[in-house]
Design an enzyme around this catalytic site. Structure first.
Site, PDB file in Angstrom:
ATOM      1  N   SER A 187     -15.808  24.723 -28.088  1.00  0.00           N
ATOM      2  CA  SER A 187     -16.013  23.536 -28.898  1.00  0.00           C
ATOM      3  C   SER A 187     -14.916  23.429 -29.948  1.00  0.00           C
ATOM      4  CB  SER A 187     -17.381  23.597 -29.582  1.00  0.00           C
ATOM      5  OG  SER A 187     -17.483  22.638 -30.609  1.00  0.00           O
TER       6      SER A 187
ATOM      7  N   TYR B  72      -9.372  -6.446  12.513  1.00  0.00           N
ATOM      8  CA  TYR B  72      -8.770  -6.011  11.250  1.00  0.00           C
ATOM      9  C   TYR B  72      -8.772  -7.114  10.194  1.00  0.00           C
ATOM     10  CZ  TYR B  72      -5.687  -4.043   7.785  1.00  0.00           C
ATOM     11  OH  TYR B  72      -5.182  -3.582   6.591  1.00  0.00           O
TER      12      TYR B  72
ATOM     13  N   ASN C 146     -18.993  26.643 -23.257  1.00  0.00           N
ATOM     14  CA  ASN C 146     -19.552  25.562 -22.448  1.00  0.00           C
ATOM     15  C   ASN C 146     -19.223  25.739 -20.970  1.00  0.00           C
ATOM     16  OD1 ASN C 146     -20.463  24.277 -24.811  1.00  0.00           O
ATOM     17  ND2 ASN C 146     -18.468  23.283 -25.090  1.00  0.00           N
TER      18      ASN C 146
ATOM     19  N   LYS D 264     -19.640  28.294 -29.436  1.00  0.00           N
ATOM     20  CA  LYS D 264     -19.962  27.642 -28.167  1.00  0.00           C
ATOM     21  C   LYS D 264     -19.113  28.175 -27.011  1.00  0.00           C
ATOM     22  CE  LYS D 264     -22.342  24.683 -27.450  1.00  0.00           C
ATOM     23  NZ  LYS D 264     -22.073  23.229 -27.614  1.00  0.00           N
TER      24      LYS D 264
ATOM     25  N   GLN E 225      -7.577  -2.126   3.700  1.00  0.00           N
ATOM     26  CA  GLN E 225      -6.556  -1.349   3.002  1.00  0.00           C
ATOM     27  C   GLN E 225      -7.187  -0.403   1.985  1.00  0.00           C
ATOM     28  OE1 GLN E 225      -2.581  -3.074   2.322  1.00  0.00           O
ATOM     29  NE2 GLN E 225      -3.072  -2.934   0.146  1.00  0.00           N
TER      30      GLN E 225
ATOM     31  N   LYS F  46      -8.110   3.797   2.612  1.00  0.00           N
ATOM     32  CA  LYS F  46      -7.295   4.993   2.376  1.00  0.00           C
ATOM     33  C   LYS F  46      -7.430   5.512   0.949  1.00  0.00           C
ATOM     34  CE  LYS F  46      -4.177   2.453   4.278  1.00  0.00           C
ATOM     35  NZ  LYS F  46      -5.105   1.671   5.101  1.00  0.00           N
TER      36      LYS F  46
ATOM     37  N   THR G  20     -40.526  25.568  -9.987  1.00  0.00           N
ATOM     38  CA  THR G  20     -40.845  24.240  -9.484  1.00  0.00           C
ATOM     39  C   THR G  20     -41.148  23.383 -10.712  1.00  0.00           C
ATOM     40  OG1 THR G  20     -43.237  24.637  -9.264  1.00  0.00           O
ATOM     41  CG2 THR G  20     -41.862  25.183  -7.365  1.00  0.00           C
ATOM     42  N   HIS G  21     -40.745  22.113 -10.664  1.00  0.00           N
ATOM     43  CA  HIS G  21     -40.917  21.224 -11.822  1.00  0.00           C
ATOM     44  C   HIS G  21     -40.275  21.814 -13.082  1.00  0.00           C
ATOM     45  CE1 HIS G  21     -43.835  18.939  -9.412  1.00  0.00           C
ATOM     46  NE2 HIS G  21     -44.322  20.111  -9.065  1.00  0.00           N
TER      47      HIS G  21
ATOM     48  N   ASN H  79      -2.276  -2.567  13.166  1.00  0.00           N
ATOM     49  CA  ASN H  79      -3.724  -2.399  13.222  1.00  0.00           C
ATOM     50  C   ASN H  79      -4.120  -1.133  13.973  1.00  0.00           C
ATOM     51  OD1 ASN H  79      -3.577  -4.866  12.018  1.00  0.00           O
ATOM     52  ND2 ASN H  79      -4.702  -5.994  13.604  1.00  0.00           N
TER      53      ASN H  79
ATOM     54  N   SER I  82       0.823  -1.216   0.000  1.00  0.00           N
ATOM     55  CA  SER I  82       0.000   0.000   0.000  1.00  0.00           C
ATOM     56  C   SER I  82       0.851   1.257   0.000  1.00  0.00           C
ATOM     57  CB  SER I  82      -0.926   0.006   1.222  1.00  0.00           C
ATOM     58  OG  SER I  82      -0.161  -0.058   2.422  1.00  0.00           O
TER      59      SER I  82
ATOM     60  N   GLU J 258     -20.383  21.427 -15.262  1.00  0.00           N
ATOM     61  CA  GLU J 258     -20.729  20.068 -15.683  1.00  0.00           C
ATOM     62  C   GLU J 258     -19.830  19.041 -15.011  1.00  0.00           C
ATOM     63  OE1 GLU J 258     -20.667  20.054 -19.948  1.00  0.00           O
ATOM     64  OE2 GLU J 258     -22.199  21.613 -20.089  1.00  0.00           O
TER      65      GLU J 258
END
Length: 471
Positions: free
Chosen positions: A287, A327, A295, A293, A332, A335, A165-166, A120, A33, A300
């Site tokens: 783009s 343990y 973006n 464009k 492992q 982490k 709303t919606h 441990n 590790s 995003e």
């Protein structure tokens, strides 16, 4: 020759004495590790220096041996700080690497450091020490985002725009009310992060592999040296507990949920269909084909990375749920999830802060998007104030909407004759309903969109942030 080579390799391991055969090279790599837990080098050294002081207090090492180990670890620390620490092929993890180097520096005395200690309990104290600092950094970034939110909410409190709303226009609100909506959710995340820090503030060192420490090491003394609030109550639980990792991953998932929703709103608001805000070039991309464009890739990506945060949480939970007591090597993986999530959250919070602090609000476009049909509820409230029960007022307002649609005119363009034909409660003062400023100003209750209410929300958050920074 092969047997001697195998024995030499095993001598370099913290667990090698019982083994005579060499480890498969693929297994060696699979088991290691060090590639990721080396970032806890500082915490591992700090925990070891505290532990050797505990050994000295218990009479297990002499004062001279204690100082030799502490000074040797100081050298190891300096090597890490200066990027001069050399990892070797059999450095399985950060604990092995640091102890191996300490042995090279001070000789056999280094072998006393691990007396009564297991990896441990060693790894959990390393992780908690690391997470404690990680939480401080993450918290700082989150507070900065909230401070930018407050600043913008204050300076742009007079900007009105449609509330949805919606995903349909609903009622007029203040832009600052929208800002404080998301800031309020993220304030809960700040409070949640403080709870994560508190629950992780238990000292595990001295729990051994699972049964505890047999040499009378004073765990309260270790707790004080490492500035923990409490000592863990059960040594078996201490070595298996990764609730603090789950807490952190859950916090990140919840925070990312809120940031993703914030980003989604802004993605919509930046489109030409809405045009409420414009992102700074610093947080936009173009783009490769379409020159026109611009973006909102920053937003995003924030929205997209939320899924990765959820995956880290659910993935680790799947590993965690089926483990037998104490343990197991499955842990492992804890982490990797913790480090990756921390790195992502720091990056995302800084990007979000940059986006919010540099975007431009198109006040004219926000105002132009307000339409009289959004005042249908206000029309019902007008009737309520004339003594009409709300359910009846709601129905009458709906009939006004239907009448406007039938005549292909806006709601505010209905004549008094049209309105009187629906209810004789309508009077000349109904014209006050068609004012968007009047509309938002009626919502004076705590948490509402009236100017005084939004100002109160801002002040309340400022107070909470000030109190939390002083605590």
């Amino acid at each position: 020759m092969e047997s001697k080579s195998s024995n030499k390799q095993n001598e370099l391991k913290l667990w090698g004495g019982r083994f005579t055969g060499a480890t498969d090279p693929i297994m060696e790599k699979f088991n290691a590790s060090i590639t990721f837990d080396k970032r806890m080098w500082k915490e591992d050294i700090k925990g070891s220096q505290a532990y050797v002081r505990g050994l000295e207090k218990a009479g297990l090492v002499t004062a001279t041996e204690c100082q030799d180990i502490i000074k040797g670890l100081d050298v190891v620390c300096t090597e890490w700080e200066s990027n001069k620490f050399v990892l070797k092929p059999h450095d399985e993890d950060i604990h092995t690497a640091n102890e191996r180097r300490l042995t090279e520096l001070i000789g056999p005395t280094a072998g006393k450091l691990h007396t009564g200690r297991s990896r441990n309990d060693q790894v959990t104290v390393d992780m908690k020490l690391w997470l404690r600092e990680a939480v401080k950094t993450t918290r700082k970034h989150l507070v900065e985002f909230l401070q930018v939110s407050i600043s913008r909410a204050k300076s742009e409190i007079d900007v009105l725009l449609p509330g949805y709303t919606h995903l349909q226009r609903a009622q007029p609100i203040r832009w600052s009310h929208w800002i404080m909506c998301h800031a309020t959710a993220l304030l809960r995340d700040l409070q949640r992060l403080d709870q994560v820090a508190d629950r992780a503030n238990e000292m595990t060192l001295g729990s051994g592999a699972l049964a505890g420490n047999p040499f009378g090491v004073d765990r309260d003394f270790l707790k004080s040296l490492l500035a923990f609030d409490r000592v863990t109550a059960n040594s078996m639980d201490a070595t298996m507990d990764r609730d603090f990792v789950v807490d952190f991953l859950y916090w990140a998932s919840m925070t990312m949920t809120h940031l993703s929703r914030w980003a989604e709103d802004l993605i919509l608001y930046t489109t030409k269909e809405f045009g409420f805000v414009k992102l700074a070039d610093a947080y936009s991309t173009g783009s490769s084909l379409m020159p026109q464009k611009k973006n909102a890739d920053s937003l995003e990506l924030i929205r997209g990375k939320a899924g990765s945060a959820f995956g880290k949480l659910s993935g680790f939970m799947m590993s965690y749920k089926g483990l037998p007591s104490t343990y197991n090597k499955d842990l492992q993986e804890d982490k990797i999830a913790m480090f990756d999530t921390y790195d992502s959250m720091c990056e995302i919070l800084q990007i979000a802060c940059g986006v919010l602090s540099t975007l431009t609000v198109n006040e004219g476009q926000c105002k132009a998007a307000l339409s009289p049909d959004m005042l249908a509820t206000d029309l019902a409230y007008y009737l309520v104030r004339k003594g009409v029960p709300f359910r009846e007022a709601h129905s009458l307002s709906g009939k006004c909407v239907a009448a406007a649609e039938e005549k292909s005119v806006s709601l505010s363009s209905l004549t008094m004759q049209d309105l009187k034909g629906i209810s004789d409660k309508f009077g000349d003062d109904v014209t006050s309903v068609w004012d968007f400023e009047n509309s938002v100003e009626q919502y004076t209750s705590t948490g509402g969109t009236a100017k005084a209410s939004v100002s109160q929300q801002i002040k309340h958050m400022e107070t909470l942030l000030a109190n939390s920074s002083n605590s």
